[in-house]
Design an enzyme around this catalytic site. Structure first.
Site, PDB file in Angstrom:
ATOM      1  N   GLY A 135      23.658  94.523 -64.571  1.00  0.00           N
ATOM      2  CA  GLY A 135      22.478  93.337 -64.319  1.00  0.00           C
ATOM      3  C   GLY A 135      22.693  94.150 -62.481  1.00  0.00           C
ATOM      4  N   GLU A 190      24.195  96.684 -71.913  1.00  0.00           N
ATOM      5  CA  GLU A 190      25.078  95.650 -72.076  1.00  0.00           C
ATOM      6  C   GLU A 190      24.513  95.386 -73.900  1.00  0.00           C
ATOM      7  OE1 GLU A 190      22.407  95.933 -69.657  1.00  0.00           O
ATOM      8  OE2 GLU A 190      23.049  94.212 -68.617  1.00  0.00           O
ATOM      9  N   GLU A 216      19.435  95.585 -62.897  1.00  0.00           N
ATOM     10  CA  GLU A 216      18.119  94.069 -62.692  1.00  0.00           C
ATOM     11  C   GLU A 216      17.802  93.746 -61.409  1.00  0.00           C
ATOM     12  OE1 GLU A 216      20.496  92.139 -66.047  1.00  0.00           O
ATOM     13  OE2 GLU A 216      19.169  91.751 -66.276  1.00  0.00           O
ATOM     14  N   ALA A 246      27.643  93.487 -63.654  1.00  0.00           N
ATOM     15  CA  ALA A 246      28.067  92.379 -64.697  1.00  0.00           C
ATOM     16  C   ALA A 246      29.606  92.112 -64.044  1.00  0.00           C
ATOM     17  CB  ALA A 246      28.206  91.399 -65.564  1.00  0.00           C
TER      18      ALA A 246
END
Ligand code: NAI
Length: 713
Positions: free
Chosen positions: A119, A144, A122, A73
């Protein structure tokens, strides 16, 4: 044969090779890293659409032009957003894009030539296959929770469906990052490749061999590794995870609890429904005060400290050799850390036994370095010279003095050893509290005299508190910072004063623990209240570890600097425990706690009899306030007195040096969050009821009256 087609936008360079039918989308955002933001989202979406429009498309490879695959992120965006609806829009759009990747109708491979975190990982999970470069720098993981949030782009749903519930929980709850070989073993990636070219070839081959692949959750019947969702075994795993989190963090961190809920509630649902659950929990956390406070300190302030922002720099520290004086607990650790950084190290003591113990410690540390081969170990060992002879120190560039905490002794060794320093050599003291300016009185070069306050165990603790004496020069500070970088420590730089910053705040914490025992509060409740407040280690437990004897010695020394304010029922209690009951420390097997075979067993029942009686006001909340505000008021004094120059150092020092509640972001964040007017009220009430040490400094009252904060956004 038709030519390779290309396409480019602000985030992605794409190409399509009609010969093999494979489109390659290379993430290449401006700057050095790929991060998830608008540019990324739009760019990837557009490139994906372009690829899907290629005639003869058989598959897609997603890779990176940068060192990392994708760093996750964009923290600036995450930190700034306070609005739930907007945050929800951002995250659901990203999730929709990832969903589009895995349902594009052709096989998609993630080519991990660099690390894929948060992310970024992900994104790799939304591909059908993950191949990682077999290189020590390549890691995958979901860190995270360390910033107070959970994976928000499908991590809590895809990962357990790929690797199983237990391994997914472990990665997410611990914020783990795994190196490529370990990731392969656990199924976090599917294959390794030895070079970027081999990786590309393997990806093309896999695409050709798996034309009809679907994600497991898009198959008619989902099979996940390990226990089936809803089975008694799966329930036990979730229950175990809850218990583990409660034990480790006393439940004060919201993110790990929400990660468990997201996974448990989502795992039995259809994928798109499950994603709604993750989205909801993510948004709740991402806009929460706890996440903002954690991100500010653990991300921004920590990075600023690591980059030495606002601090003097030098290209050439000129510190090739170091002498450590005192081969005790601190000296032995320091010798190892310096040798590991490639310096020539002399470990000096006046006692052979101490030296032998120091060498044994060095060897024990070396034995832990399994990744080093024999030659590297030998080179490290050869860099360290244990010695009793002062002459051996002739010409060293840096001395770190770590003899007993005694001003006269420290003066004596300074006078005796300083002449051995090289022409521009630096003298550093590892004192935990004595003002550097007082120590420098014995030095002929006070401009090259500085405080380097390490924490125990030196090998593990990240923080280095650097203390400037009155006469310490900017150059000495700059060179000390370069040394700090070489030994990979996280610096805070503070001004001089008794106890500097960390010792002042830490002493307030453990002494308040003793004081609460003396007032008759239940010791079990004291320890529990500290954990409930987020403190990493409860006060009586940590007091036993640093030794009660040290506490008593520090009190004696403190009287000289602070006067009688250090005397209260708590210090009288310490005196009794140590001297009348012979319970000096954990190391000696008896302190506030009882120990068996070196293991902490229970709080010593005798404490009850040493207490004054039963307090009228008690309870978890009251005790937690006492413990936190005892520290906060000291932090406020350090800011008011100018000990703290850059306010970020108050937060970084408290969290990384003494285990101040990380869920709060640090003492200044904690006070800001409460509102300084309420803090003043609270402190005034505590001062009345529990002692003048809680009285807020004038500066804090002024800030409160002006409606200001310590840390302006
Ligand atoms: P220690 O008691 O383990 O070791 C001190 C060593 O100094 C002993 O081996 C002693 O033989 C040696 N020594 C005494 N006089 C000497 C001399 N003239 N020349 C050379 N060596 C001499 O002490 P520890 O715990 O390592 O502390 C050392 C210093 O570090 C103290 O100033 C302490 O306040 C500070 N410190 C300690 C921390 C801790 O957690 N123990 C943390 C941070 C700072």
């Amino acid at each position: 044969m038709s030519e390779t087609q290309t396409h480019q936008n602000a985030a992605v360079k794409a190409s399509f090779d009609p010969a093999n039918g494979v489109a390659t989308l290379t993430l290449a955002m401006p700057g050095k890293v790929n991060v998830l933001n608008d540019v990324f989202g739009h760019g990837l979406k557009e490139a994906l659409d372009w690829a899907k429009g290629r005639e003869g498309l058989r598959g897609i490879i997603i890779g990176s032009a940068h060192k990392d695959f994708c760093a996750g992120a964009d923290i600036d965006g995450l930190y700034a957003e306070r609005d739930a609806a907007r945050m929800h829009k951002v995250v659901t759009e990203l999730c929709a894009l990832y969903r589009e990747i895995e349902t594009s109708g052709v096989p998609v491979v993630a080519a991990l030539t660099g690390s894929a975190l948060g992310g970024g990982y992900e994104l790799a999970l939304s591909c059908h296959h993950r191949i990682a470069l077999n290189d020590a720098r390549v890691k995958v993981g979901l860190p995270e929770v360390q910033l107070g949030v959970i994976p928000g782009a499908g991590g809590t749903q895809r990962l357990p469906r790929i690797v199983g519930i237990q391994p997914a929980l472990e990665m997410i709850l611990q914020g783990q990052e795994l190196r490529a070989p370990k990731a392969l073993k656990g199924g976090f990636v599917d294959a390794l490749a030895e070079s970027p070219e081999a990786l590309h070839q393997a990806a093309v081959k896999w695409i050709h061999e798996n034309p009809k692949v679907k994600q497991p959750w898009d198959e008619k019947k989902l099979r996940i590794p390990g226990p089936r969702p809803g089975s008694p075994d799966a329930r036990n795993i979730f229950m175990g995870a809850c218990a583990m989190i409660a034990k480790r963090t006393a439940g004060v961190f919201t993110a790990p609890k929400r990660a468990i809920s997201a996974m448990q509630e989502g795992i039995s649902l259809k994928f798109d429904e499950a994603m709604k659950i993750e989205n909801r929990y993510f948004v709740e956390l991402a806009i929460s005060d706890q996440a903002k406070d954690m991100i500010r300190t653990l991300w921004y302030y920590r990075n600023a400290a690591l980059k030495h922002e606002g601090l003097p720099k030098t290209d050439d520290a000129g510190l090739a050799s170091v002498a450590i004086l005192g081969a005790g607990m601190m000296g032995a650790g320091l010798a190892f850390v310096c040798a590991q950084a490639g310096m020539k190290v002399f470990l000096k003591d006046i006692k052979q036994e101490a030296l032998d113990a120091g060498v044994a410690h060095f060897e024990a540390e070396l034995a832990k370095k399994r990744h080093l081969d024999d030659a590297a170990k030998k080179a490290l060992r050869d860099r360290m010279v244990p010695t009793l002879a002062l002459e051996d120190l002739e010409g060293v560039d840096l001395v770190i003095e770590a003899v007993f905490e005694d001003l006269d002794l420290k003066h004596r060794v300074t006078k005796e050893t300083e002449p051995r320093l090289s022409a521009n050599g630096i003298w550093a003291s590892n004192t935990s509290a004595i003002p550097i300016t007082d120590l420098a009185a014995a030095s002929a070069h006070a401009d090259r005299f500085i405080g380097l306050h390490f924490f125990s165990p030196v090998e593990k603790m990240p923080l280095l508190e650097i203390i400037k004496g009155k006469e310490t020069s900017e150059e000495t500070l700059a060179r000390s910072l370069a040394f700090c970088r070489a030994i990979k420590k996280l610096p805070i730089v503070v001004n001089d004063g008794y106890g500097f910053y960390t010792t002042r705040v830490f002493s307030a914490y453990i002494l308040e623990g003793a004081q609460l025992v003396a007032e008759g509060h239940d010791p079990v409740l004291i320890e529990w209240a500290a954990r409930q407040a987020g403190m990493v280690v409860p006060p009586l437990q940590v007091f036993d570890e640093v030794t009660l004897t040290l506490g008593l010695k520090a009190m004696k020394q403190g009287r000289k600097y602070l006067g009688e304010v250090v005397d209260n029922a708590g210090t009288a209690l310490l005196d009794k425990i140590v001297n009348a009951h012979k319970r000096p420390s954990k190391a000696e097997g008896a302190g506030f706690y009882e120990y068996e075979g070196g293991r902490r067993k229970r709080l010593w029942p005798g404490l009850a009899e040493l207490a004054q009686g039963k307090p009228e006001l008690t309870g978890v909340e009251y005790i937690a306030d006492r413990l936190l505000f005892a520290q906060c008021v000291q932090a406020a004094h350090c800011v008011a007195d100018g000990i703290i120059e850059q306010r970020r150092d108050a937060e970084v020092g408290a969290i990384f040096g003494i285990g101040f509640a990380p869920n709060t972001g640090g003492p200044l964040s904690y006070m800001d969050r409460m509102g300084l007017d309420r803090v003043v009220e609270k402190l005034d009430a505590l001062a009345k009821e529990a002692g003048a040490r809680y009285t807020p400094p004038a500066q804090l009252r002024e800030l409160a009256e002006a409606g200001r904060k310590y840390l302006e956004d």
